[in-house]
Design an enzyme around this catalytic site. Structure first.
Site, PDB file in Angstrom:
ATOM      1  N   ALA A  72      49.318  31.834  59.840  1.00 33.53           N
ATOM      2  CA  ALA A  72      49.947  33.135  60.106  1.00 33.53           C
ATOM      3  C   ALA A  72      49.027  33.987  60.963  1.00 33.53           C
ATOM      4  CB  ALA A  72      50.267  33.850  58.796  1.00 33.53           C
ATOM      5  N   ASP A  73      49.632  34.883  61.711  1.00 38.26           N
ATOM      6  CA  ASP A  73      48.878  35.860  62.494  1.00 38.26           C
ATOM      7  C   ASP A  73      49.706  37.134  62.598  1.00 38.26           C
ATOM      8  OD1 ASP A  73      46.323  36.096  64.155  1.00 38.26           O
ATOM      9  OD2 ASP A  73      47.854  36.976  65.461  1.00 38.26           O
TER      10      ASP A  73
END
Length: 194
Positions: A72-73
């Site tokens: 995730a970012d």
């Protein structure tokens, strides 16, 4: 508790992502990924976070023996500016001043990667956040807590910055750093959980 069919690895050392995924009752391990988070020329916010999420998941998959990987970012987008984590106090102050009194969007990209099948599900989720007008002394006091430095846009909605937020439109967990509803759905579609 959701039953994992095979081992799941969260490719992030973020305590917020760990807490969110744990709250869903999913068993998983944590192995942090290491990728260059620079923005590529012409990249949209969604393309950027999805690319990084996938790179993190695949980076950790190369280094460990699990089957399913979650990367995730998260970034903040305000008036066309993409804001990652602040570099220093001055950068945090600049970001918070810009966010003060106006709406912005938090964009989180995620990837669920199945190493065994070499398959991936990716998505990006946007949440609109409305900040109240912040006084200079509020901004300085918040920065002095040290809280802004590992967070996109220099704030944590679930922590000391909660009082700054007037309202949100969309996923709360997305603003924290992991759009839980969408990630759990992707894990189910991928066959990682029942």
């Amino acid at each position: 508790m959701m039953q994992a069919k095979s081992n799941i690895i969260l490719a992030s050392a973020s305590p917020r992502r760990v807490e969110l995924l744990s709250s869903a009752g999913i068993e998983f391990e944590v192995v942090a990924g290491d990728v260059d988070e620079g923005l590529l020329s012409g990249e949209t916010p969604e393309d950027h976070v999805v690319r990084l999420a996938r790179a993190k998941a695949e980076d950790v998959a190369r280094k460990s023996g699990g089957r399913f990987y979650i990367g995730a970012d998260t970034i903040v987008v305000c008036e066309g500016e993409i804001m990652g984590k602040p570099k220093d106090s001055a950068d945090a102050e600049r970001m918070l001043n810009k966010l003060s009194g106006i709406p912005h969007e938090v964009v989180t990209g995620f990837a669920v990667y199945d190493k065994e099948r070499d398959g991936v599900i990716t998505d990006a989720v946007r949440t609109r956040v409305y900040f109240k007008h912040l006084r200079d002394e509020e901004i300085r006091a918040y920065i002095a807590t040290g809280c802004p430095f590992d967070k996109a846009g220099a704030y944590a909605i679930q922590g000391g910055a909660a009082y700054m937020v007037q309202k949100i439109e969309g996923s709360y967990s997305n603003v924290v750093g992991l759009p839980l509803c969408e990630v759990v759905d992707a894990l189910r579609r991928m066959g990682a959980i029942e």
